[in-house]
Design an enzyme around this catalytic site. Sequence first.
Site, PDB file in Angstrom:
ATOM      1  NE  ARG A  64      -4.144  -1.716   2.254  1.00 34.21           N
ATOM      2  CZ  ARG A  64      -4.234  -2.850   2.912  1.00 34.21           C
ATOM      3  NH1 ARG A  64      -3.227  -3.220   3.689  1.00 34.21           N
ATOM      4  NH2 ARG A  64      -5.300  -3.619   2.807  1.00 34.21           N
ATOM      5  CG  HIS A 197      11.497 -19.242   9.447  1.00 31.45           C
ATOM      6  ND1 HIS A 197      10.471 -18.649  10.131  1.00 31.45           N
ATOM      7  CD2 HIS A 197      12.543 -19.298  10.303  1.00 31.45           C
ATOM      8  CE1 HIS A 197      10.865 -18.362  11.346  1.00 31.45           C
ATOM      9  NE2 HIS A 197      12.112 -18.746  11.497  1.00 31.45           N
ATOM     10  CG  HIS A 259       8.330 -21.900  14.156  1.00 34.84           C
ATOM     11  ND1 HIS A 259       8.054 -21.910  12.803  1.00 34.84           N
ATOM     12  CD2 HIS A 259       8.629 -20.606  14.441  1.00 34.84           C
ATOM     13  CE1 HIS A 259       8.177 -20.688  12.320  1.00 34.84           C
ATOM     14  NE2 HIS A 259       8.517 -19.893  13.292  1.00 34.84           N
TER      15      HIS A 259
END
Length: 504
Positions: A64, A197, A259
């Site tokens: 934005r 990740h 995780h």
Amino acid sequence: MAATATEPNPLLEGLRLRRRPDPCILVIFGASGDLTAKKLMPALYSLTLRRLLPEKFAVIGAARTEESDDDFRERMKRAVQEHARDPFEEEAWDRLAQGMHYTTLDFADETAEDELRDTLTALDKERGTLGNRVYYFAVPPSAIGTLVSEIASRRSTEGWTRLIIEKPFGHDLQSAQELNALIKEHYAENEVFRIDHYLGKETVQNMLALRFANGIFEPIWNRQFIDHVQITVAESIGIEGRAGYYEQAGAIRDIFQNHLLQLVAITAMEPPIDFTADSVRNEKVKVLKAMHTPGPKHVVRGQYGPGFVEGQEVVGYREEDGVAPNSITETFVAAKLFVDNWRWADTPFYVRMGKRLARRETTIAIQFKRAPHPPFEDGGSDGLRPNVLLIHVQPNEGVSLAIGAKVPGQGMTIRTVHMDFLYGGAFREGLPDAYERLILDAMLGDATLFTRSDEIEEQWALVDAITAAWQRDRPSFPNYSAGTWGPPSADELLHRDGRSWRRH
């Protein structure tokens, strides 16, 4: 000096390709955020430096915030200089930057979406990217559905499309199911890459190699030989100005749901028939399905108060900017989990994670049962502890095995010693950042290290069951000081079983 055949180029170690990805354009939604500056762009730079990206490649940042192409490139250059793991080289940066563009995009603005489509079409001709797209969603879950629908309605008839979706994927089971259903209306499962990740970290992947490439571990990787497992995901940092997100998520949605449960699944999974994406993920799903909901006595939650972390005085969670003064959001969770299958029946998995703990570390500790009858003289084994296989996920990545050894001298005195393998000492090259591996895998269409829709839903089902029990009481927070290892009740969780948390 150029590397020779006997001196491998260290830049090419760490990540190696069986093939180079197809030409493509990477579109990053949410490009004005910290993730892009601190992780994504440094990862792309490292891949560029190693010539692992396609030769015909482009990046479009979309957010934005109003910004020109030149301003975007300059901001990303500073981010790479500050956060990349490799020294900055102008030539490598120029190769990446020449294909970088920026577009101002309100995610619900159809006109802006049309402009993005036109930019992509123009770049296909300019860069030769053949209509191939990778869309990276570094945006809140509430924006993902709208973006997916808009992208699908403007999908190119040429090339392939892949979606990389950052956590959190939904807020609970219902929202995750709704998001999965919406995505499946437009895209096949093999086009969707739900990123965690942690799965891209070398030491997490090394857990698979440790178990399945070494004949000495798999035969004893079960309830007959293992006493219990401890998994710790500890952070010394606070919420880093993310009160708006953290007040909604809390520790259980921020780390536990993704995780931590993924680390449990990788530790407990059965050997896959091969290392294709579905084979590996099928085994992880079986673990998640076999986990029963821990009762209230087997779950501890906490919130940090003021204290000292690494010698620095820090405020409590309720004093953080943007946090309600009476907030009951948890910043710590510990639990005793069980995987109800033949391999792990009655073997506890003790897990804990939290903010503002004593130090940053992620470890998986496999504690084996004691020798049934040590035939040593009285007192000769007083200092002998059970064998422990300790996987250091971060920092100081490596593996340590605690064994009993005789102390030099007369008599048979036994003491625990450690056999250590450290990545830094065994390999020439520093570890690739997780995002390097994951971005590259998505471009290659390899989903092995990404989370499948049924994995996500099983994780949320467990979290929803835990948080439902929390609705019935109001905790007394804060209940641990910053810089400690969590509330006393987390220690009691293990003390009731005659065990204690490892102090590494």
